[in-house]
Design a protein around this motif. Structure first.
Motif, PDB file in Angstrom:
ATOM      1  N   ARG A   1       0.859  -1.193   0.000  1.00  0.00           N
ATOM      2  CA  ARG A   1       0.000   0.000   0.000  1.00  0.00           C
ATOM      3  C   ARG A   1       0.897   1.246   0.000  1.00  0.00           C
ATOM      4  O   ARG A   1       1.675   1.456   0.929  1.00  0.00           O
ATOM      5  N   PRO A   2       0.789   2.117  -0.994  1.00  0.00           N
ATOM      6  CA  PRO A   2       1.604   3.342  -1.034  1.00  0.00           C
ATOM      7  C   PRO A   2       0.947   4.478  -0.253  1.00  0.00           C
ATOM      8  O   PRO A   2      -0.206   4.826  -0.498  1.00  0.00           O
ATOM      9  N   ILE A   3       1.694   5.063   0.685  1.00  0.00           N
ATOM     10  CA  ILE A   3       1.175   6.118   1.557  1.00  0.00           C
ATOM     11  C   ILE A   3       2.091   7.338   1.468  1.00  0.00           C
ATOM     12  O   ILE A   3       3.322   7.201   1.472  1.00  0.00           O
ATOM     13  N   ASP A   4       1.497   8.517   1.411  1.00  0.00           N
ATOM     14  CA  ASP A   4       2.272   9.753   1.422  1.00  0.00           C
ATOM     15  C   ASP A   4       2.471  10.212   2.864  1.00  0.00           C
ATOM     16  O   ASP A   4       1.625   9.980   3.727  1.00  0.00           O
ATOM     17  N   GLY A   5       3.585  10.875   3.108  1.00  0.00           N
ATOM     18  CA  GLY A   5       3.935  11.316   4.449  1.00  0.00           C
ATOM     19  C   GLY A   5       3.348  12.671   4.815  1.00  0.00           C
ATOM     20  O   GLY A   5       2.249  13.028   4.388  1.00  0.00           O
ATOM     21  N   PRO A   6       4.071  13.479   5.573  1.00  0.00           N
ATOM     22  CA  PRO A   6       3.483  14.674   6.182  1.00  0.00           C
ATOM     23  C   PRO A   6       3.413  15.894   5.271  1.00  0.00           C
ATOM     24  O   PRO A   6       4.204  16.059   4.344  1.00  0.00           O
ATOM     25  N   PHE A   7       2.443  16.748   5.579  1.00  0.00           N
ATOM     26  CA  PHE A   7       2.367  18.105   5.042  1.00  0.00           C
ATOM     27  C   PHE A   7       2.501  19.022   6.245  1.00  0.00           C
ATOM     28  O   PHE A   7       1.654  19.025   7.141  1.00  0.00           O
ATOM     29  N   GLY A   8       3.579  19.799   6.270  1.00  0.00           N
ATOM     30  CA  GLY A   8       3.986  20.458   7.496  1.00  0.00           C
ATOM     31  C   GLY A   8       3.103  21.585   7.987  1.00  0.00           C
ATOM     32  O   GLY A   8       2.972  21.791   9.198  1.00  0.00           O
ATOM     33  N   ASP A   9       2.481  22.328   7.093  1.00  0.00           N
ATOM     34  CA  ASP A   9       1.712  23.508   7.497  1.00  0.00           C
ATOM     35  C   ASP A   9       0.271  23.099   7.782  1.00  0.00           C
ATOM     36  O   ASP A   9      -0.584  23.115   6.888  1.00  0.00           O
ATOM     37  N   PHE A  10      -0.039  22.784   9.040  1.00  0.00           N
ATOM     38  CA  PHE A  10      -1.390  22.323   9.349  1.00  0.00           C
ATOM     39  C   PHE A  10      -2.389  23.484   9.449  1.00  0.00           C
ATOM     40  O   PHE A  10      -3.566  23.265   9.705  1.00  0.00           O
ATOM     41  N   ASN A  11      -1.909  24.713   9.212  1.00  0.00           N
ATOM     42  CA  ASN A  11      -2.819  25.852   9.114  1.00  0.00           C
ATOM     43  C   ASN A  11      -3.199  26.166   7.668  1.00  0.00           C
ATOM     44  O   ASN A  11      -3.816  27.201   7.396  1.00  0.00           O
ATOM     45  N   ASP A  12      -2.821  25.274   6.756  1.00  0.00           N
ATOM     46  CA  ASP A  12      -3.084  25.478   5.336  1.00  0.00           C
ATOM     47  C   ASP A  12      -3.868  24.282   4.782  1.00  0.00           C
ATOM     48  O   ASP A  12      -3.310  23.436   4.089  1.00  0.00           O
ATOM     49  N   PRO A  13      -5.159  24.195   5.073  1.00  0.00           N
ATOM     50  CA  PRO A  13      -5.943  23.060   4.582  1.00  0.00           C
ATOM     51  C   PRO A  13      -6.015  22.984   3.059  1.00  0.00           C
ATOM     52  O   PRO A  13      -6.022  21.890   2.491  1.00  0.00           O
ATOM     53  N   GLU A  14      -6.044  24.141   2.389  1.00  0.00           N
ATOM     54  CA  GLU A  14      -6.082  24.120   0.932  1.00  0.00           C
ATOM     55  C   GLU A  14      -4.804  23.524   0.362  1.00  0.00           C
ATOM     56  O   GLU A  14      -4.836  22.771  -0.620  1.00  0.00           O
ATOM     57  N   GLY A  15      -3.678  23.864   0.967  1.00  0.00           N
ATOM     58  CA  GLY A  15      -2.405  23.294   0.531  1.00  0.00           C
ATOM     59  C   GLY A  15      -2.378  21.790   0.737  1.00  0.00           C
ATOM     60  O   GLY A  15      -1.904  21.039  -0.125  1.00  0.00           O
ATOM     61  N   PHE A  16      -2.884  21.344   1.887  1.00  0.00           N
ATOM     62  CA  PHE A  16      -2.944  19.901   2.164  1.00  0.00           C
ATOM     63  C   PHE A  16      -3.799  19.194   1.127  1.00  0.00           C
ATOM     64  O   PHE A  16      -3.411  18.162   0.572  1.00  0.00           O
ATOM     65  N   LEU A  17      -4.983  19.747   0.854  1.00  0.00           N
ATOM     66  CA  LEU A  17      -5.891  19.124  -0.105  1.00  0.00           C
ATOM     67  C   LEU A  17      -5.275  19.057  -1.494  1.00  0.00           C
ATOM     68  O   LEU A  17      -5.436  18.061  -2.215  1.00  0.00           O
TER      69      LEU A  17
END
Length: 326
Positions: A220-236
């Protein structure tokens, strides 16, 4: 024969520091598909031993029925590693779903951990625990196909660890797991002399290679972290791009990212409806003796059917995992 479990949901994987008691208490009901209790990077050196005790207590005393639970051990190049495996597995191995191994560089790293796990399981009469590996070094990426083939009876997933990978490759980053304005191309000038600047995905190669290695060997391929948890649009944005490549889940380093990951890696109603229509039309065509069929003006081929089957199976699994349906 031991057979690795490869049917778990991995849409969201919540990272929880073993040294943070408040986060440990909330983790089982946070809504993530997988929770990994971290003994490595999120724990300061002076807190390592206490964090290990905290994690053992959390595994034994809390109800983990709402999610899968994992422990990220310290790296094999540290003196904490063997005690993480031995102490956690002996004291709470019957509560664990997986062990997450960081900074895996070669297949031997997996074999070492698997050997210790096997001996402890035999001594304690525990059921087998799966293994996840983090690919987060240049050497690990260079050896990714060989690592993917190590211990098929235990290996479940591979995770791309962007932060350490960037350090290992000496990449210049501005946002952990996010976009970099310097990783861009300029178009030719238009009639007015203006040039457009198009940002690229700095981690496209690494994620693509991870997906291919995983799919080739049933992981199963999984992506790791997105550091800025105040940026939901960036995460999405990052998660959606990864999903388009074939990634099926992403880490959440903050509880606010769990719902975002679940949203991205859950097929939409429109996607599921179309996939079911494809399968229904093919079944109808088979009953009528037709060898081909079209849907909304498009020919449905064998590849379309396989994609539809995978998507419907995932949707059914997600539906069955909802509270009250287990």
């Amino acid at each position: 024969m031991i057979v690795a479990v490869k049917t778990r949901l991995h849409r969201s994987e919540l990272a929880v520091p073993g040294s943070n008691l408040r986060m440990l208490e909330k983790a089982p009901t946070a809504g993530a598909d997988v929770v990994f209790l971290d003994l490595e990077d999120a724990v300061a050196p002076d807190d390592k031993e206490q964090a290990r005790k905290n994690v053992i207590a959390a595994l034994n005393d809390m109800d983990w029925s709402a999610c899968s639970v994992s422990v990220r051990i310290n790296g094999l190049d540290t003196h904490w590693c063997y005690r993480d495996i031995v102490d956690v597995m002996e004291a709470a191995g019957d509560k664990l779903d997986t062990i997450l191994i960081p900074k895996v560089n070669r297949p031997d790293d997996v074999y070492f951990v698997a050997m210790l796990m096997e001996q402890i399981e035999a001594a304690k009469k525990f059921k087998p625990v799966n293994i996840h590996v983090l690919i987060e070094t240049a050497l690990g990426m260079a050896n990714i196909e060989q690592i993917a083939q190590a211990c098929p009876s235990r290996m479940e997933a591979m995770v791309f660890g962007v932060a350490d990978y960037a350090a290992s490759t000496q990449a210049r980053t501005t946002n952990m797991g996010g976009a970099n304005p310097n990783y861009a191309m300029l178009t030719d000038a238009d009639e007015a002399g203006k040039r457009m600047r198009h940002w690229g995905d700095q981690w496209h190669y690494a994620l693509s290679r991870l997906v291919v290695a995983c799919r080739a060997y049933g992981l199963r391929p999984i992506d790791g972290p997105f550091g800025d948890f105040n940026d939901p649009e960036g995460f999405l944005s990052v998660a959606s791009g990864a999903a388009a490549l074939g990634i099926e889940g992403k880490w959440a380093i903050h509880p606010s990212q769990i719902a975002l990951a679940n949203e991205v890696f859950t097929p939409s109603e429109a996607e599921v409806s179309r996939a079911r229509s494809i399968l229904e039309n093919m079944e109808q065509a088979a009953r009528e003796g037709k060898g081909a069929v079209s849907l909304n003006g498009r020919l449905i081929d064998a590849a379309s059917i396989r994609q539809a089957q995978v998507l419907v199976a995932k949707a059914d699994q997600i539906q069955a995992s909802k509270p009250g349906l287990k």
